[in-house]
Design an enzyme around this catalytic site. Sequence first.
Site, short mmCIF file in Angstrom:
data_model
loop_
_atom_site.label_atom_id
_atom_site.label_comp_id
_atom_site.label_asym_id
_atom_site.label_seq_id
_atom_site.Cartn_x
_atom_site.Cartn_y
_atom_site.Cartn_z
N SER A 46 7.37 32.42 92.55
CA SER A 46 7.67 31.70 93.79
C SER A 46 9.11 31.86 94.26
CB SER A 46 7.34 30.22 93.64
OG SER A 46 8.26 29.60 92.76
N LYS A 85 13.17 25.80 92.77
CA LYS A 85 13.03 25.96 94.22
C LYS A 85 14.40 25.86 94.88
CE LYS A 85 8.56 25.88 93.78
NZ LYS A 85 7.81 27.09 93.79
#
Length: 181
Positions: A46, A85
């Site tokens: 991700s 993230k």
Amino acid sequence: MARAIKDRYRRNRGILEWYDALAVAVAAIALVFTFGVRIVQVDGSSMNPTLYDGQRILIGALWQPDYGDVVVIDSYIPYGKPLVKRVIGKAGDTIDIDFTSGVVYRNGQALREAYVAEPTWTYEGVSFPLTVPEGKLFIMGDNRNNSKDSRDAQIGCVDSRDVLGVALLRLPPFAEGGEAS
């Protein structure tokens, strides 16, 4: 007898000083790695192309996350896994995503995101525009179309208290997939 003990102490004084210095150094390193910095391994794709699966990063627990920082979110969130993230929005910010053009907006301004793999096409269920609640962060992966992040209702805006730390640097090896090339 007392003189023999004193002589032995004088002979071993240098060794005792080294042991003392070593004990203090080990204690200091343990404190730094317990409260100041940690090493975390990236799990998944991700954050491609910034970070790859298996890479390790050094995170600082004492830093406050800011826009664009890569953070590690604790596994206590409903998703159940630690997340690596990027911070897109903080408390009070309005986040909007135009899924047709793939552009992310913060407070009406289009973000210039040179770090993303491709434009943001994937809708994950959260309604936009969204105002980030007090004490929360809006986070997204750099591989936007292959990332579980704040666009997903299961994750949503994460509590800033769940941030384990801010990424300070990548640790070797730096090649894709964590393998030296």
